[in-house]
Design an enzyme around this catalytic site. Sequence first.
Site, PDB file in Angstrom:
ATOM      1  N   ARG A  93       0.854  -1.207   0.000  1.00  0.00           N
ATOM      2  CA  ARG A  93       0.000   0.000   0.000  1.00  0.00           C
ATOM      3  C   ARG A  93       0.884   1.249   0.000  1.00  0.00           C
ATOM      4  O   ARG A  93       1.284   1.730   1.065  1.00  0.00           O
ATOM      5  CB  ARG A  93      -0.897  -0.018   1.237  1.00  0.00           C
TER       6      ARG A  93
ATOM      7  N   GLY B 173      13.177 -13.961  17.261  1.00  0.00           N
ATOM      8  CA  GLY B 173      13.388 -12.515  17.201  1.00  0.00           C
ATOM      9  C   GLY B 173      14.811 -12.071  17.445  1.00  0.00           C
ATOM     10  O   GLY B 173      15.720 -12.395  16.682  1.00  0.00           O
TER      11      GLY B 173
ATOM     12  N   ILE C 132      16.905 -12.860  19.723  1.00  0.00           N
ATOM     13  CA  ILE C 132      17.845 -13.766  20.410  1.00  0.00           C
ATOM     14  C   ILE C 132      18.823 -14.376  19.412  1.00  0.00           C
ATOM     15  O   ILE C 132      18.405 -15.027  18.453  1.00  0.00           O
ATOM     16  CB  ILE C 132      17.095 -14.905  21.140  1.00  0.00           C
TER      17      ILE C 132
ATOM     18  N   GLU D 194      -2.563 -12.299  17.462  1.00  0.00           N
ATOM     19  CA  GLU D 194      -3.191 -11.707  16.289  1.00  0.00           C
ATOM     20  C   GLU D 194      -4.683 -12.033  16.295  1.00  0.00           C
ATOM     21  O   GLU D 194      -5.128 -12.926  17.019  1.00  0.00           O
ATOM     22  CB  GLU D 194      -2.533 -12.270  15.025  1.00  0.00           C
TER      23      GLU D 194
ATOM     24  N   ASP E 115       3.793 -21.843  13.875  1.00  0.00           N
ATOM     25  CA  ASP E 115       4.929 -20.927  13.969  1.00  0.00           C
ATOM     26  C   ASP E 115       6.108 -21.606  14.692  1.00  0.00           C
ATOM     27  O   ASP E 115       7.243 -21.589  14.200  1.00  0.00           O
ATOM     28  CB  ASP E 115       4.470 -19.672  14.727  1.00  0.00           C
TER      29      ASP E 115
ATOM     30  N   LYS F 130      10.014 -22.900  13.342  1.00  0.00           N
ATOM     31  CA  LYS F 130      11.271 -22.562  14.023  1.00  0.00           C
ATOM     32  C   LYS F 130      12.015 -23.833  14.436  1.00  0.00           C
ATOM     33  O   LYS F 130      13.249 -23.898  14.350  1.00  0.00           O
ATOM     34  CB  LYS F 130      10.978 -21.680  15.229  1.00  0.00           C
TER      35      LYS F 130
HETATM   36  N1  LIG Z   1       6.494  -9.076  13.758  1.00  0.00           N
HETATM   37  C1  LIG Z   1       7.364  -9.765  14.468  1.00  0.00           C
HETATM   38  O1  LIG Z   1       7.463  -9.610  15.692  1.00  0.00           O
HETATM   39  C2  LIG Z   1       8.261 -10.760  13.778  1.00  0.00           C
HETATM   40  C3  LIG Z   1       9.203 -11.486  14.536  1.00  0.00           C
HETATM   41  C4  LIG Z   1      10.060 -12.379  13.895  1.00  0.00           C
HETATM   42  C5  LIG Z   1       9.955 -12.575  12.534  1.00  0.00           C
HETATM   43  N2  LIG Z   1       9.006 -11.889  11.837  1.00  0.00           N
HETATM   44  C6  LIG Z   1       8.914 -12.140  10.408  1.00  0.00           C
HETATM   45  O2  LIG Z   1       9.184 -10.926   9.722  1.00  0.00           O
HETATM   46  C7  LIG Z   1       8.441 -10.897   8.510  1.00  0.00           C
HETATM   47  C8  LIG Z   1       7.629  -9.612   8.467  1.00  0.00           C
HETATM   48  O3  LIG Z   1       6.758  -9.578   9.558  1.00  0.00           O
HETATM   49  P1  LIG Z   1       5.980  -8.237   9.968  1.00  0.00           P
HETATM   50  O4  LIG Z   1       5.389  -8.506  11.304  1.00  0.00           O
HETATM   51  O5  LIG Z   1       6.852  -7.061   9.791  1.00  0.00           O
HETATM   52  O6  LIG Z   1       4.817  -8.220   8.865  1.00  0.00           O
HETATM   53  P2  LIG Z   1       3.856  -7.007   8.496  1.00  0.00           P
HETATM   54  O7  LIG Z   1       3.808  -5.992   9.590  1.00  0.00           O
HETATM   55  O8  LIG Z   1       2.577  -7.618   8.031  1.00  0.00           O
HETATM   56  O9  LIG Z   1       4.586  -6.323   7.246  1.00  0.00           O
HETATM   57  C9  LIG Z   1       4.629  -6.914   5.983  1.00  0.00           C
HETATM   58  C10 LIG Z   1       5.122  -5.882   4.988  1.00  0.00           C
HETATM   59  O10 LIG Z   1       5.216  -6.483   3.708  1.00  0.00           O
HETATM   60  C11 LIG Z   1       4.546  -5.666   2.753  1.00  0.00           C
HETATM   61  N3  LIG Z   1       4.032  -6.529   1.702  1.00  0.00           N
HETATM   62  C12 LIG Z   1       3.095  -7.504   1.787  1.00  0.00           C
HETATM   63  N4  LIG Z   1       2.915  -8.088   0.587  1.00  0.00           N
HETATM   64  C13 LIG Z   1       3.758  -7.470  -0.264  1.00  0.00           C
HETATM   65  C14 LIG Z   1       4.041  -7.613  -1.636  1.00  0.00           C
HETATM   66  N5  LIG Z   1       3.408  -8.532  -2.366  1.00  0.00           N
HETATM   67  N6  LIG Z   1       4.967  -6.801  -2.188  1.00  0.00           N
HETATM   68  C15 LIG Z   1       5.600  -5.852  -1.470  1.00  0.00           C
HETATM   69  N7  LIG Z   1       5.386  -5.674  -0.140  1.00  0.00           N
HETATM   70  C16 LIG Z   1       4.469  -6.474   0.439  1.00  0.00           C
HETATM   71  C17 LIG Z   1       3.465  -4.944   3.517  1.00  0.00           C
HETATM   72  O11 LIG Z   1       3.106  -3.770   2.826  1.00  0.00           O
HETATM   73  P3  LIG Z   1       2.053  -2.728   3.464  1.00  0.00           P
HETATM   74  O12 LIG Z   1       2.821  -2.022   4.554  1.00  0.00           O
HETATM   75  O13 LIG Z   1       1.757  -1.818   2.340  1.00  0.00           O
HETATM   76  O14 LIG Z   1       0.921  -3.520   3.952  1.00  0.00           O
HETATM   77  C18 LIG Z   1       4.197  -4.670   4.837  1.00  0.00           C
HETATM   78  O15 LIG Z   1       4.933  -3.490   4.728  1.00  0.00           O
HETATM   79  C19 LIG Z   1       7.632 -12.183   8.469  1.00  0.00           C
HETATM   80  O16 LIG Z   1       8.324 -13.175   7.769  1.00  0.00           O
HETATM   81  C20 LIG Z   1       7.544 -12.562   9.938  1.00  0.00           C
HETATM   82  O17 LIG Z   1       7.367 -13.962  10.133  1.00  0.00           O
HETATM   83  C21 LIG Z   1       8.171 -10.996  12.412  1.00  0.00           C
END
Ligand SMILES: NC(=O)c1ccc[n+]([C@@H]2O[C@H](COP(=O)([O-])OP(=O)(O)OC[C@H]3O[C@@H](n4cnc5c(N)ncnc54)[C@H](OP(=O)(O)O)[C@@H]3O)[C@@H](O)[C@H]2O)c1
Length: 432
Positions: free
Chosen positions: A48, A135, A137, A191, A202, A206
């Site tokens: 977006r 995360g 760690i 969530e 999840d 891991k």
């Molecule tokens: N959140 C955590 O605490 C955490 C911890 C460890 C690992 N992770 C991993 O980190 C990754 C990201 O997690 P997150 O929590 O940051 O996810 P998120 O908040 O949902 O962010 C996803 C991002 O990807 C973008 N996106 C989605 N589809 C796309 C596409 N087709 N092309 C381009 N951009 C796209 C979204 O755009 P928009 O902003 O426009 O929606 C958003 O900016 C995942 O693999 C997750 O498993 C997350």
Amino acid sequence: MRTRPLKVALLGCGVVGSEVARIMTTHADDLAARIGAPVELAGVAVRRPSRVRDGIDPALVTTDATALVKRGDIDVVVEVIGGIEPARTLITTAFEYGASVVSANKALLAQDGAALHAAAEEHGEDLYYEASVAGAIPLIRPLRESLAGDKVNRVLGIVNGTTNFILDKMDSTGAGYQEALDEATALGYAEADPTADVEAFDAAAKAAILAGIAFHTRVRLDDVYREGMTEVTAADFASAREMGCTIKLLAICERAADGGSVTARVHPAMIPLSHPLASVRGAYNAVFVESDAAGQLMFYGPGAGGAPTASAVLGDLVAVCRNRLSGATGPGESAYAALPVSPMGDVVTRYHISLDVADKPGVLAQVATVFAEHGVSIDTVRQQGRQDSDGEASLVVVTHRASDASLSGTVEALRKLDTVRGVASIMRVEGE
Ligand SMILES: NC(=O)c1ccc[n+]([C@@H]2O[C@H](COP(=O)([O-])OP(=O)(O)OC[C@H]3O[C@@H](n4cnc5c(N)ncnc54)[C@H](OP(=O)(O)O)[C@@H]3O)[C@@H](O)[C@H]2O)c1
């Protein structure tokens, strides 16, 4: 120091990506000094584009992640979109176009890690993914590098903060599962759809990643036995307390005693209060590693969240940039041991079984016979008549170590006994 910057393409600017961008900006001088060259954010791909993103130059934002990755001048692609596609294609395209990759994507690494490593190697690029497990760690680098000279026998950990928060709430307040989940959701720990966490998908991803690295063996998501924690009740916690235990959702990766195979599993389990993992509270993560020479190591910290996860991503980014400047690559996949991954039936552990039985003489002996017939030796047994009962009693059996297959056979046979009215709960006992 080199003045020409290394160019970074950020794919995703959500919870994690926005923090990666922020730290890249606020720590730019330190990062440059540590790497030996400045790092420049060359583009940010999102879904977006009109969304306001603090600190991000709107001119860098694009919805065309593929074009960004194919620019040809990108040194490192940071993939924090998540999910399987388009992340997988974007990562392989990045390698083809001469970029290394840092990813936080546990789902993708657990499913397709081997193919992604092969693609990275084919193109002489790095694939780093410290942030994909627990995360902030440090776990992947310690397993992959610090313990590369040792022999890891066991990795036992709490790798999902949401479920640890829920179980901790149930333990400390006596709340039921739904009540604790509602609180986790209200506080932003769970969530709107908590399935991936509470059904342990999840944590299983891991576990697959950790087992693969720890045992130098390919372990895929499908190889991991998975049981969620939605069935854990307040009564289970009461039983656990009577045994001097608490209940945690554990990821357990083990080398068999003969060293010839490995297992990986995720399920709720009782763990003694004296075990270091029992005192991991709230949404924290902790992983206990046992190895031949080092002995027991414990890794503890925030397992999720934007900034903590970005910390791990940035650590990888620095490492990959340093490799790039020196014309080298870091360690790739190490799967030379190629140990077979055994099914859950081969896992050997202890069990706590709660049965509803007819409250009459001879039942205990009948039940004990079934255990003996299946080769499962009983450690303790406790029978309680119930005040409200209609001739029923609760029978709690704790076994010595036995295989999961033997235990399943035992339970199946117990269910067929007229005197056994129901199997109230079966919980594995770990960490002793
Ligand atoms: N959140 C955590 O605490 C955490 C911890 C460890 C690992 N992770 C991993 O980190 C990754 C990201 O997690 P997150 O929590 O940051 O996810 P998120 O908040 O949902 O962010 C996803 C991002 O990807 C973008 N996106 C989605 N589809 C796309 C596409 N087709 N092309 C381009 N951009 C796209 C979204 O755009 P928009 O902003 O426009 O929606 C958003 O900016 C995942 O693999 C997750 O498993 C997350």
